[in-house]
Write an enzyme that holds these catalytic residues in place. Structure first.
Site, PDB file in Angstrom:
ATOM      1  N   ASP A 390       0.831  -1.211   0.000  1.00 28.07           N
ATOM      2  CA  ASP A 390       0.000   0.000   0.000  1.00 28.07           C
ATOM      3  C   ASP A 390       0.861   1.254   0.000  1.00 28.07           C
ATOM      4  O   ASP A 390       0.565   2.243  -0.685  1.00 28.07           O
ATOM      5  CB  ASP A 390      -0.914   0.000   1.223  1.00 28.07           C
ATOM      6  CG  ASP A 390      -2.018  -1.040   1.123  1.00 28.07           C
ATOM      7  OD1 ASP A 390      -2.232  -1.576   0.021  1.00 28.07           O
ATOM      8  OD2 ASP A 390      -2.677  -1.301   2.159  1.00 28.07           O
ATOM      9  N   GLU A 416      -2.778  -2.596  -9.060  1.00 33.25           N
ATOM     10  CA  GLU A 416      -1.558  -1.820  -9.250  1.00 33.25           C
ATOM     11  C   GLU A 416      -1.537  -1.118 -10.590  1.00 33.25           C
ATOM     12  O   GLU A 416      -0.487  -0.675 -11.061  1.00 33.25           O
ATOM     13  CB  GLU A 416      -0.331  -2.745  -9.126  1.00 33.25           C
ATOM     14  CG  GLU A 416      -0.169  -3.759 -10.246  1.00 33.25           C
ATOM     15  CD  GLU A 416      -0.939  -5.052 -10.004  1.00 33.25           C
ATOM     16  OE1 GLU A 416      -0.586  -6.055 -10.634  1.00 33.25           O
ATOM     17  OE2 GLU A 416      -1.894  -5.061  -9.198  1.00 33.25           O
TER      18      GLU A 416
END
Length: 500
Positions: A390, A416
């Site tokens: 994260d 992503e």
């Protein structure tokens, strides 16, 4: 045989001298004019009695003509009664009204037109004499005398003139009666209006006041005293300026000056008064001006309504409205923002993408779409954990956003993957910017390992389809270019084959 076309009463000279034999006729007319009759019907009967006697006719009547109706106001002899109504066309008087002058008929039975007239068929009147009655310049009706006997001796000019003088006198009496009725109605209406105003003034649930030109209270009701917190004698001893909030006084006085100058008919404002206890209070004020007969200002009529609670509630509502608007804006931002990276989310991207494609289609401009993906991100998460992943996603998002121009947009497309919209950008400029983005990500430090980015580019040329299929095709082309960049070893930029 008929005699018609005599002049209307407006042409009669009241100084006309009749022969001495008719002096009694004039005295009879004068007696009726000056007599004190109980009412109009009594006066009319007096005229009819004198006319029947002087003209030697058995029937007399006075009529009122309304539209096409002949209404009997007074009748003497002949079986006619006050209130009888006939069609005007069915009466001899229709010719009087048509000619707007006196008419005399001597022997109707010998007239080829009148012998079949409805009035002749119904009543059998052989002789007829009538004059129009004028009231205030308008034709009101007729005074007529008739008989079933033939008029062998005819009618003299003196007879016509006497009848027209009688019609003039009747018209004058009716006009005076109308004026008296109008005056009494006006007086009654004025008295009723004064009574209603006094009642409404005293019992009104809102503040009422009469204010002189200088601003001093002349008369106030109980509601006004309650609103301002003063007794009536206390209010009458001061002016409104002394209890008006200074912040509102000038605007109030400006409107008063306009009202006095005749520039506005009245005015309504919201202002603050200062009560006797010193507490400011909001009030709705309505002001009008009463003038004298010569047009000079007499006094103001003021109506004051306590709106203090209303203003407080309005302020509360306005505050709540601002809070709701701010909350809605926050919700809109949240609905369009990726909660992790702070970038626009997929929903916001699709809305902006549709908007830019529409603009691109209208302006015939180029537009580039970039799809970027963090290389080997799954392995990054597996090795260093999702919290570290994260942190890496946020670092990439910040690096991408820092390189974009003011009109560009970067959004998190999922996982992503990031998507970038480059408006007004051709393929060459898109490649330059994509390279800069890739290099910015490669420079990110403070991570467990180096982070790289693969980017796919597609170009939307002027004139290309911008519907749902067109948008899907552009995204698919960028995704295909991204796949090519990864297949070539990652950490590089590839361009969709179709776009070149």
């Amino acid at each position: 045989m008929r005699e018609t076309g005599h002049k209307p009463p407006s042409s009669i000279d009241p100084r006309h001298r009749m022969p001495d034999g008719h002096a009694s006729h004039l005295r009879a007319l004068h007696r009726i004019i000056i007599a004190d009759h109980d009412d109009a019907p009594a006066r009319f009967q007096d005229y009819l009695a004198a006319g029947r006697q002087i003209l030697g006719m058995s029937v007399g009547l006075i009529s009122h003509i309304v539209d096409d109706r002949f209404q009997v106001l007074a009748a003497a002899g002949g079986g006619l009664s006050s209130g009888d109504v006939f069609p005007l066309a069915g009466t001899y008087c229709a010719e009087v009204i048509s000619r707007r002058a006196s008419v005399a008929l001597l022997h109707v039975g010998t007239d080829p037109v009148l012998c079949v007239h409805p009035a002749y068929s119904q009543f059998g009147f052989e002789s007829y004499i009538a004059a129009p009655i004028w009231v205030s310049g308008r034709l009101f009706g007729t005074i007529a005398f008739m008989d079933r006997a033939i008029r062998h001796a005819g009618f003299h000019d003196d007879d016509i003139e006497f009848l027209e003088m009688m019609a003039t006198a009747i018209g004058g009496a009716i006009a005076r009666q109308h004026a008296d009725d109008a005056r009494r109605d006006a007086e009654a209406a004025l008295a009723e209006a004064a009574r209603l105003f006094s009642t409404a003034f005293e019992q009104a649930p809102i503040g009422m006041a009469l204010v002189d030109i200088d601003g001093h209270w002349l008369q106030v009701n109980n509601a006004m005293c309650q609103i301002l917190g003063y007794d009536e004698p206390e209010l009458l001893a001061i002016d409104f300026q002394s209890i008006t909030d200074p912040a509102h006084l000038e605007s109030d006085l400006h409107l008063l000056r306009q009202l006095l100058a005749g520039e506005i008919p009245d005015y309504r404002i919201e202002k603050r008064y200062i009560r006797k206890d010193g507490r400011p209070i909001w009030a709705g004020l309505s002001v009008s001006l009463v003038r004298n007969d010569d047009g000079s200002p007499r006094y103001f009529v003021s109506q004051v309504q306590d709106i203090d609670e209303y203003k407080a509630a309005l302020d509360t509502l306005e505050h709540q409205k601002r809070q709701i608007e701010a909350a809605n804006q926050r919700l809109e931002r949240l609905a369009a923002t990726d909660p992790l990276t702070g970038l626009a989310n997929r929903r916001a991207f699709m809305a902006r993408f549709e908007q830019e494609l529409t603009h691109h289609h209208v302006c015939r401009d180029s537009l580039c779409l970039l799809l970027a993906d963090i290389d080997h991100f799954k392995a990054f998460n597996d090795r260093f954990g999702h919290p570290a992943g994260d942190v890496a996603l946020c670092a990439v998002a910040a690096a991408l956003a820092a390189q974009l121009r003011s009109g560009d947009m970067v959004a998190r497309h999922g996982g992503e993957e990031f998507v970038v919209i480059l408006p007004h950008t051709d393929l060459a400029a898109g490649r330059v910017l994509a390279k800069r983005l890739r290099q910015a990500v490669a420079r990110i430090g403070d991570q467990p390992r180096a982070i790289t980015l693969s980017i796919g580019i597609t170009l939307c040329r002027p004139g290309a389809a911008t519907d749902d299929l067109g948008r899907a095709a552009l995204i698919a082309a960028a995704d295909q270019a991204l796949y090519q960049a990864k297949a070539r070893g990652r950490n590089q930029v590839a361009v969709a084959v179709a776009a070149e």
